[in-house]
Design an enzyme around this catalytic site. Structure first.
Site, PDB file in Angstrom:
ATOM      1  N   LYS A   1       0.854  -1.205   0.000  1.00  0.00           N
ATOM      2  CA  LYS A   1       0.000   0.000   0.000  1.00  0.00           C
ATOM      3  C   LYS A   1       0.881   1.243   0.000  1.00  0.00           C
ATOM      4  O   LYS A   1       0.688   2.175  -0.798  1.00  0.00           O
ATOM      5  CB  LYS A   1      -0.876   0.005   1.249  1.00  0.00           C
TER       6      LYS A   1
ATOM      7  N   PRO B   1       1.510  16.541  10.999  1.00  0.00           N
ATOM      8  CA  PRO B   1       1.830  17.824  10.357  1.00  0.00           C
ATOM      9  C   PRO B   1       2.501  17.585   8.996  1.00  0.00           C
ATOM     10  O   PRO B   1       2.972  16.475   8.704  1.00  0.00           O
ATOM     11  CB  PRO B   1       2.806  18.470  11.337  1.00  0.00           C
ATOM     12  N   ILE B   2       2.542  18.653   8.176  1.00  0.00           N
ATOM     13  CA  ILE B   2       3.211  18.521   6.871  1.00  0.00           C
ATOM     14  C   ILE B   2       4.256  19.621   6.686  1.00  0.00           C
ATOM     15  O   ILE B   2       4.619  19.975   5.559  1.00  0.00           O
ATOM     16  CB  ILE B   2       2.190  18.560   5.707  1.00  0.00           C
ATOM     17  N   ASP B   3       4.756  20.169   7.791  1.00  0.00           N
ATOM     18  CA  ASP B   3       5.733  21.266   7.699  1.00  0.00           C
ATOM     19  C   ASP B   3       6.991  20.862   6.916  1.00  0.00           C
ATOM     20  O   ASP B   3       7.525  21.649   6.129  1.00  0.00           O
ATOM     21  CB  ASP B   3       6.109  21.749   9.110  1.00  0.00           C
ATOM     22  N   LEU B   4       7.427  19.610   7.069  1.00  0.00           N
ATOM     23  CA  LEU B   4       8.650  19.185   6.359  1.00  0.00           C
ATOM     24  C   LEU B   4       8.403  19.101   4.847  1.00  0.00           C
ATOM     25  O   LEU B   4       9.272  19.430   4.036  1.00  0.00           O
ATOM     26  CB  LEU B   4       9.124  17.828   6.903  1.00  0.00           C
TER      27      LEU B   4
ATOM     28  N   CYS C   1      -5.254  12.623  11.924  1.00  0.00           N
ATOM     29  CA  CYS C   1      -6.070  11.437  11.626  1.00  0.00           C
ATOM     30  C   CYS C   1      -6.079  10.573  12.880  1.00  0.00           C
ATOM     31  O   CYS C   1      -5.700  11.002  13.944  1.00  0.00           O
ATOM     32  CB  CYS C   1      -5.488  10.698  10.445  1.00  0.00           C
TER      33      CYS C   1
ATOM     34  N   ARG D   1      -5.255  10.890   3.751  1.00  0.00           N
ATOM     35  CA  ARG D   1      -4.319  11.897   4.242  1.00  0.00           C
ATOM     36  C   ARG D   1      -3.011  11.866   3.465  1.00  0.00           C
ATOM     37  O   ARG D   1      -2.399  12.865   3.159  1.00  0.00           O
ATOM     38  CB  ARG D   1      -4.056  11.573   5.716  1.00  0.00           C
TER      39      ARG D   1
HETATM   40  C1  EPZ Z   1       4.065   6.999   6.032  1.00  0.00           C
HETATM   41  O1  EPZ Z   1       3.267   8.028   6.599  1.00  0.00           O
HETATM   42  C2  EPZ Z   1       3.153   5.782   5.941  1.00  0.00           C
HETATM   43  N1  EPZ Z   1       2.022   6.075   5.051  1.00  0.00           N
HETATM   44  C3  EPZ Z   1       2.629   5.435   7.335  1.00  0.00           C
HETATM   45  O2  EPZ Z   1       1.842   4.243   7.204  1.00  0.00           O
HETATM   46  C4  EPZ Z   1       3.828   5.129   8.233  1.00  0.00           C
HETATM   47  O3  EPZ Z   1       3.362   4.898   9.544  1.00  0.00           O
HETATM   48  C5  EPZ Z   1       4.796   6.324   8.248  1.00  0.00           C
HETATM   49  O4  EPZ Z   1       5.175   6.658   6.892  1.00  0.00           O
HETATM   50  C6  EPZ Z   1       6.056   6.034   9.034  1.00  0.00           C
HETATM   51  O5  EPZ Z   1       6.691   4.922   8.489  1.00  0.00           O
HETATM   52  C7  EPZ Z   1       2.232   5.998   3.717  1.00  0.00           C
HETATM   53  O6  EPZ Z   1       3.325   5.733   3.247  1.00  0.00           O
HETATM   54  C8  EPZ Z   1       1.024   6.250   2.845  1.00  0.00           C
HETATM   55  P1  EPZ Z   1       6.108  10.335   8.190  1.00  0.00           P
HETATM   56  P2  EPZ Z   1       3.836   9.549   6.661  1.00  0.00           P
HETATM   57  O7  EPZ Z   1       6.020  11.591   7.404  1.00  0.00           O
HETATM   58  O8  EPZ Z   1       4.587   9.838   5.411  1.00  0.00           O
HETATM   59  C9  EPZ Z   1       6.214  13.612  11.561  1.00  0.00           C
HETATM   60  C10 EPZ Z   1      -0.022   2.848   7.574  1.00  0.00           C
HETATM   61  O9  EPZ Z   1      -0.549   2.377   8.604  1.00  0.00           O
HETATM   62  N2  EPZ Z   1       6.146  14.611  10.468  1.00  0.00           N
HETATM   63  O10 EPZ Z   1       7.325   9.495   8.065  1.00  0.00           O
HETATM   64  O11 EPZ Z   1       2.723  10.438   7.029  1.00  0.00           O
HETATM   65  C11 EPZ Z   1       4.860  12.930  11.730  1.00  0.00           C
HETATM   66  O12 EPZ Z   1       4.016  13.699  12.551  1.00  0.00           O
HETATM   67  C12 EPZ Z   1       0.443   4.293   7.558  1.00  0.00           C
HETATM   68  O13 EPZ Z   1       0.169   2.207   6.513  1.00  0.00           O
HETATM   69  C13 EPZ Z   1       6.318  15.962  10.766  1.00  0.00           C
HETATM   70  O14 EPZ Z   1       6.516  16.339  11.906  1.00  0.00           O
HETATM   71  O15 EPZ Z   1       4.841   9.421   7.880  1.00  0.00           O
HETATM   72  C14 EPZ Z   1       5.224  11.637  12.400  1.00  0.00           C
HETATM   73  O16 EPZ Z   1       5.395  11.874  13.788  1.00  0.00           O
HETATM   74  C15 EPZ Z   1       0.181   5.008   8.882  1.00  0.00           C
HETATM   75  N3  EPZ Z   1       6.237  16.870   9.748  1.00  0.00           N
HETATM   76  C16 EPZ Z   1       6.605  11.316  11.813  1.00  0.00           C
HETATM   77  O17 EPZ Z   1       7.078  12.532  11.221  1.00  0.00           O
HETATM   78  C17 EPZ Z   1       6.032  16.494   8.452  1.00  0.00           C
HETATM   79  O18 EPZ Z   1       6.005  17.371   7.554  1.00  0.00           O
HETATM   80  C18 EPZ Z   1       6.559  10.213  10.753  1.00  0.00           C
HETATM   81  O19 EPZ Z   1       5.785  10.704   9.717  1.00  0.00           O
HETATM   82  C19 EPZ Z   1       5.869  15.114   8.163  1.00  0.00           C
HETATM   83  C20 EPZ Z   1       5.940  14.192   9.188  1.00  0.00           C
END
Ligand code: EPZ
Length: 418
Positions: free
Chosen positions: A22, A122-125, A116, A92
């Site tokens: 996925k 957040p999406i700041d990065l 969610c 999301r």
């Molecule tokens: C991806 O989500 C996956 N989703 C998630 O899988 C997975 O849990 C996650 O990576 C971590 O491996 C998809 O690939 C579609 P992140 P993503 O950005 O990209 C923080 C599942 O169950 N963050 O690596 O959203 C964030 O809050 C799903 O299949 C910021 O602070 O994960 C989190 O604490 C759930 N600012 C951490 O980073 C940002 O701009 C990890 O998030 C982006 C993220």
């Protein structure tokens, strides 16, 4: 709304045919609009997150057809740069469409993706990375409007190795002018899959899987036929289920390196694990030793997407386990439901203390997020007696034919309409 009725206590035996990943297929579908030529992706799972992503592409003006597990995308007539709010709210992770829509149209508009079921998200990065590439960003009335006359390569250092931010930046950089470097990039295998997919379209991306990714912008990308990698989280979910219930299962098509952290823990718990090329065989008596501590980490650490399922295993392992969730704020909603089955689990902030009990008892429980729902199914398969697991809309987001695959392994599970 459907529910599962599960008669627990059965051991699991057999082979699991893994679905496409996925978390790889979603960014690949986003990348399909980087060319106006047809793109064919094989091993696309029939799950609702993919359905939603296809709906988004169709709203942008793309043609999307499914033939079994093969999906064809033709974005020649894509015209819109506005991502439909009612769909991005559902999905999301569609936020990484920003990068590919910007590359295609130089403009993109998306409703601010809310938090969610597992945290703020957040999406700041993402936004900081896009700004480094020359994207102007205006956030107003809950919408984010992006525009870039020219996308120019830049050096980007991520404060955190965010999977989505890494993918978004790659998708925005593949046709930018010049070179982009992403430092402290996420190292997940799904990013390697995205790199291979884009390079098969004529992109120049290298270093995925490591912490520095280099993208040299190219003028054009051509169509491609590509097979997505297998879903390591689905594989991990089934391996944890067999470890918990006892029995012997085999997964095929997944490199064991992609879930090495989980396999290490499961052998600490007392499972016998044999791996060769893309085969993983796990056997378990079902009576496991607790592991002292498991902490979720970015890849190659223990995956946060297997934390809930692994906590379900800890409920009947002998001894006390400490589970620490370092990535998301509220990824323990399933704990209260496990307690209804007799689990001894205490959650404080990001830490769960789980004292193993002799038996879990069947109960009626309700899923509140995707991986938490999978954890409840595992606990119900282990529990003595009958359980019902309500609100399957969550597991349907990430697992195709979940009940069929479990039934094939000997589980007593049926899906009924409520
Ligand atoms: C991806 O989500 C996956 N989703 C998630 O899988 C997975 O849990 C996650 O990576 C971590 O491996 C998809 O690939 C579609 P992140 P993503 O950005 O990209 C923080 C599942 O169950 N963050 O690596 O959203 C964030 O809050 C799903 O299949 C910021 O602070 O994960 C989190 O604490 C759930 N600012 C951490 O980073 C940002 O701009 C990890 O998030 C982006 C993220």
């Amino acid at each position: 709304m459907d529910k599962y009725i599960i008669d627990g206590g059965k051991k699991l035996y057999g082979t699991v045919n893994l679905q496409g990943a996925k978390n790889s297929v979603l960014p690949l579908l986003a990348g399909s609009i980087l060319t106006d030529k047809p793109v064919k992706i094989r091993r696309v799972p029939m799950i609702s997150d993919v359905e939603n992503m296809l709906r988004i592409l169709i709203e942008l003006g793309c043609k999307a057809e499914r033939d079994g597990d093969c999906t064809m995308i033709d974005s020649a007539n894509a015209v819109s740069h506005e991502l439909p709010a009612r769909l991005t709210k559902e999905l999301r992770s569609s936020v990484f469409m920003l990068g590919s829509v910007l590359t295609r149209f130089r403009r993109a508009k998306i409703a601010y993706p809310g938090g969610c079921d597992i945290g703020l998200r957040p999406i700041d990065l993402h936004l900081k990375g896009l700004q480094r590439l020359g994207v102007k960003i205006v956030e107003e009335n809950g919408f984010i409007s992006c525009s870039a006359d020219v996308l120019k390569g830049a050096e980007i250092l991520l404060d955190f190795p965010s999977v989505g931010a890494t993918e978004n930046i790659i998708l925005a950089a593949v046709k930018a002018e010049g070179r982009t470097l992403i430092r402290n990039a996420a190292k997940e295998p799904e990013i390697v899959d995205l790199q291979n997919f884009l390079n098969a379209m004529g992109a120049k991306v290298q270093g995925a899987g490591g912490s520095t990714i280099v993208i040299d912008g190219v003028k054009k990308l051509h169509g491609v036929e590509y097979e997505a990698m297998c879903d390591r989280i689905e594989a991990g979910t089934f391996l944890i289920a067999a470890a918990t219930c006892g029995g012997e299962i085999e997964t095929k098509g997944l490199n064991s390196e992609n879930i090495a952290a989980l396999l290490h823990k499961l052998s600490e718990n007392g499972c016998k694990i044999y791996t060769k090329n893309d085969r993983i065989i796990l056997s378990s008596t079902g009576r496991l030793k607790a592991t002292d501590i498991v902490e979720t980490m970015p890849f190659p650490g223990f995956p946060t997407d297997l934390q809930a399922q692994y906590s379900a295993l800890c409920c009947t392992a002998s001894g006390t386990s400490l589970v620490v969730e370092n990535l998301f704020e509220t990824r323990y909603k399933y704990a209260a439901q496990l307690k209804r089955m007799g689990a001894d689990i205490t959650v404080r902030g990001r830490t769960a203390v789980i004292r193993g009990v002799e038996k879990l008892r069947g109960a009626s429980v309700t899923a509140e997020d995707l991986r938490g729902g999978a954890a409840l199914v595992i606990a119900a398969l282990k529990a003595e007696g009958k359980s019902t697991v309500l609100d399957l809309s969550y597991v349907d987001r990430g697992y195709s034919e979940f009940e069929h695959k479990l039934k094939k392994l000997g589980a007593q599970i049926k899906r009924v309409r409520v």
